[in-house]
Design an enzyme around this catalytic site. Structure first.
Site, PDB file in Angstrom:
ATOM      1  N   ASP A  31     -13.398  -0.646 -35.958  1.00  0.00           N
ATOM      2  CA  ASP A  31     -12.971  -1.966 -35.483  1.00  0.00           C
ATOM      3  C   ASP A  31     -13.645  -2.346 -34.165  1.00  0.00           C
ATOM      4  OD1 ASP A  31     -11.374  -2.067 -37.661  1.00  0.00           O
ATOM      5  OD2 ASP A  31      -9.487  -1.737 -36.596  1.00  0.00           O
ATOM      6  N   LEU A  81      -2.049 -19.123 -69.122  1.00  0.00           N
ATOM      7  CA  LEU A  81      -2.162 -18.239 -70.277  1.00  0.00           C
ATOM      8  C   LEU A  81      -0.863 -18.208 -71.064  1.00  0.00           C
ATOM      9  CD1 LEU A  81      -4.026 -15.144 -68.753  1.00  0.00           C
ATOM     10  CD2 LEU A  81      -5.001 -17.029 -70.064  1.00  0.00           C
ATOM     11  N   GLU A 110      -7.566  -6.605 -68.210  1.00  0.00           N
ATOM     12  CA  GLU A 110      -7.537  -6.634 -66.747  1.00  0.00           C
ATOM     13  C   GLU A 110      -6.093  -6.641 -66.260  1.00  0.00           C
ATOM     14  OE1 GLU A 110     -10.104  -9.892 -65.278  1.00  0.00           O
ATOM     15  OE2 GLU A 110     -10.840 -10.007 -67.340  1.00  0.00           O
ATOM     16  N   LYS A 112      -2.997  -8.027 -64.401  1.00  0.00           N
ATOM     17  CA  LYS A 112      -2.556  -9.388 -64.080  1.00  0.00           C
ATOM     18  C   LYS A 112      -1.956  -9.382 -62.670  1.00  0.00           C
ATOM     19  CE  LYS A 112       0.102 -13.296 -65.837  1.00  0.00           C
ATOM     20  NZ  LYS A 112       0.820 -13.583 -64.584  1.00  0.00           N
ATOM     21  N   GLU A 167      -7.265 -14.752 -58.098  1.00  0.00           N
ATOM     22  CA  GLU A 167      -5.855 -14.668 -57.717  1.00  0.00           C
ATOM     23  C   GLU A 167      -5.769 -14.203 -56.270  1.00  0.00           C
ATOM     24  OE1 GLU A 167      -1.884 -15.090 -59.611  1.00  0.00           O
ATOM     25  OE2 GLU A 167      -3.926 -15.542 -60.269  1.00  0.00           O
ATOM     26  N   CYS A 401      29.600  -8.223 -31.826  1.00  0.00           N
ATOM     27  CA  CYS A 401      28.669  -7.124 -32.088  1.00  0.00           C
ATOM     28  C   CYS A 401      29.453  -5.863 -32.462  1.00  0.00           C
ATOM     29  CB  CYS A 401      27.809  -6.868 -30.852  1.00  0.00           C
ATOM     30  SG  CYS A 401      26.734  -5.420 -31.004  1.00  0.00           S
TER      31      CYS A 401
END
Length: 671
Positions: A31, A81, A110, A112, A167, A401
């Site tokens: 990083d 679909l 594949e 989903k 997606e 509390c």
């Protein structure tokens, strides 16, 4: 004077780093190096705004505030679909295919992905526009928010003009962290990663979308035929060559038996994935056969989605307990009869807040349905009211509390009740546990049980007291012998030298996470500088928004905080940033510049974190995996598969002593 050639070079370098990390999951730099290159790019863009293009990596961090989302018409409809819920449905689908195109077929299977369907447009290889599916014909323009997803390339590896479908989703770990933050802040929680992803991509403030760590898998082109391929599988391979992220867990199946085997495999394995899937997609592989099958108004006839059955398990809700977090948020927790859900035993589940309990009419003694949100977090879906016997008890949140009896409040725009007593013992205890945690001060041997003992025995009342603990007092604790106490005191002493960002995160300033703490430490360098910073200065820093800036200013305005910091100073706790500043070092000092080092096995003289920090301070990158790009493997005792792979690839292998010889004398290591 900035050089435009260097600017273009930086864009290419940063794009490659992002591709390695986010697309093929093979990071080649740490990083720190990425951040250094990004800072160089930002400085050039500040000096030469006329050079900045929409494809610049700097555009990924967000910052643009949108007025709304305009409508976008898809050139090719984004169809949904048809669903299959069992093997009979799949057999019917297979029969229809064979009746139309014959028996010479294969299916690309594949995973989903449970996310949000989106479309990406590239023009001459450059990212131009992104949109939601909407009703399939018209979606919403979310170009700016999709740009913040690091796995979406701003430039393809070839200058194609194509519309790609995929997606967008939120990984399980990101979902869990997001909900933890929202719960701490008293905000409504997202029900699942799909909702979180959809909500993130519809944020008008692109910085919020950028902070959500979304990801994407691409699975189609509006017209694969335009790419000169004959099969769907070849089209997916082509997408990968363009630098797009395609899910690796796909499989070409030649018959239904192979399809069933694939479904069975992923029904078992899906809980172990880093993202949610809710089924398997079957696609007729041959593109010409797809054209022969055609489409209905709503869906293609050549594809179908098999949906996994949801795992919802009934159990008894025995009680509802209240927990007080370190920021005072009161969280009701369901105590359950232990039950197996998605591979693990669940005995507790968060009920989040009073509104949710009321809305779902959840009562103590109910039989409830349990599932795991994102296959990680146990969640009570609903009570099974038809099984009630009349003995169930409605739950009401208390007005005070449960720990300190202070009156609970509901702050503006929050759904959670909160204890605002800064001296609440539960909050102090949770704050102490947070302070010593790994990402904060990282004090080995000072776990939750020890903290609870110390606190209940009145040996500590705040974090500063930890640094004044004596050997005699620690020996009074249960299960703390001479050796344990000696090790703990050494760990406490060592933690005093932590860099400023560790202390800042450990203090638990509201809204300030580990990343923001690092940004603050790098920018201000000392606690004294940070203490006097105003809101305007704070919001000028990356990662620091207005809400966080307000919280920081309020925190340091508290006299009790000033007293606490003075006590920490008196204890000798470091309050300066001591992390690496590579830009200030000469080439001779950067002995590991550009080199990738892998640590494996147990080191005797250095901790893993110390070795990593030292290598990075000398310009090196420490990787977690061995590859052809690894320059050196440092092997301690009990080294395993990484050592074997290094030997196989003929990568130089060093001992810990070899490493120490290359490092500056740190605390007598070279004596």
């Amino acid at each position: 004077m900035a050089d435009k050639k260097r600017y273009e070079e930086l864009i290419n370098i940063l794009d490659q780093y992002s591709y390695d990390y986010y697309v093929i999951d093979n990071p080649t730099v740490e990083d720190a190096e990425y951040d250094q290159k990004m800072q160089e790019l930002l400085k050039i863009e500040e000096a030469h705004p006329e050079w900045v293009t929409p494809e610049s990596p700097s555009k990924r961090v967000g910052g643009e505030v949108l007025e709304g989302f305009k409508k976008v018409e898809h050139d090719t409809p984004m169809l949904s679909l048809a669903n299959a819920f069992n093997r009979d449905d799949l057999a019917d689908f297979d029969r229809r295919i064979r009746d139309k195109v014959g028996d010479d077929i294969s299916y690309m299977c594949e995973l989903k992905i449970d996310g949000l369907a989106v479309s990406l447009q590239y023009e001459n290889g450059k990212y131009k526009q992104g949109a939601t599916r909407g009703d399939g014909t018209v979606g919403e323009d979310i170009t700016a928010n999709l740009r913040t997803i690091r796995s979406i390339p701003m430039k393809l590896k070839k200058a194609y003009s194509i519309e790609v479908r995929g997606e967008a989703f939120m990984p399980k770990r990101s979902f869990q962290k997001l909900n933890e933050i929202r719960e701490e802040e008293g905000q409504m929680l997202f029900a699942n990663p799909r909702n979180a992803a959809a909500g993130s991509l519809r944020q008008l403030d692109t910085k919020i979308a950028a902070s959500r760590n979304l990801d994407i898998f691409l699975y189609a082109v509006a017209d694969f035929g335009e790419m000169g391929v004959e099969t769907h599988s070849a089209g997916l391979d082509m997408l990968e060559t363009l630098g797009l992220k395609v899910n690796k867990e796909r499989r070409l199946c030649s018959n239904l038996e192979e399809v069933y085997a694939y479904i069975d495999e992923w029904t078992e394995k899906r809980a172990g994935l880093a993202y949610d899937i809710d089924g398997i997609v079957l696609k007729l592989n041959n593109l010409e056969q797809q054209r022969q099958m055609g489409t209905t108004v709503k869906s293609p006839r050549w594809s179908i989605a098999y949906k996994f059955p949801a795992e919802e398990v009934p159990t008894k809700l025995l009680d509802i307990e209240l927990n007080v977090g370190r920021t005072g948020v009161i969280t009701p927790t369901a105590v359950l009869e232990p039950v197996r859900v998605a591979g693990t035993t669940v005995s507790r589940a968060s009920l989040h807040n009073e509104d949710l309990i009321t809305e779902k009419d959840i009562r103590i003694g109910d039989t409830v349905l349990i599932k795991k949100a994102g296959d990680i977090i146990p969640e009570v879906i609903k009570s099974i009211t038809e099984e009630r016997t009349g003995s169930e008890k409605p739950f009401h949140m208390p007005k005070n509390c449960p720990t300190c009896d202070s009156e609970l409040v509901r702050l503006e725009e929050e759904v959670a009740l909160r204890c605002i007593n800064p001296k609440c013992p539960a909050q102090i205890k949770e704050g102490l546990i947070h302070f010593v945690s790994r990402n904060a001060m990282n004090i080995d041997g000072l776990g939750e049980k020890v903290i609870i003992q110390l606190f209940s025995m009145h040996l500590i009342k705040d974090v500063a007291d930890l640094f004044f603990l004596s050997k005699e007092k620690l020996l009074e604790l249960e299960r703390m012998g001479e050796k344990s106490v000696t090790n703990l005191l050494a760990s406490i002493e060592a933690s005093k030298q932590n860099s400023l960002e560790k202390l800042l995160f450990g203090l638990g300033i509201r809204h300030v996470g580990a990343k923001a703490a690092k940004s603050l430490a790098v920018h201000f360098e000392t606690m004294d500088n940070l203490k006097i910073a105003d809101k305007e200065t704070l919001t000028s820093i990356n990662d620091i928004g207005e809400k966080m800036a307000d919280s920081i200013v309020t925190y340091f305005a508290n006299e009790e905080v000033h007293d606490l910091l003075e006590e920490l100073k008196r204890a000798g706790v470091n309050m300066t940033y001591t992390g690496p500043k590579l830009e200030n070092m000469s080439e001779e000092e950067l002995v590991f510049a550009g080199k990738t080092v892998v640590l494996t096995g147990k080191l005797e003289k250095l901790t893993r974190n110390d070795a990593k920090a030292l290598i990075e301070s000398l310009g090196g990158n420490v990787s977690g995996s061995v590859s052809k790009k690894t320059d050196v493997v440092v092997a301690g005792s009990d080294a395993g598969s990484k050592l074997a792979k290094a030997e196989e690839l003929a990568i130089p292998i060093w001992s810990e002593e070899d490493l120490i010889e290359y490092l500056p004398d740190e605390g007598g290591l070279n004596e």
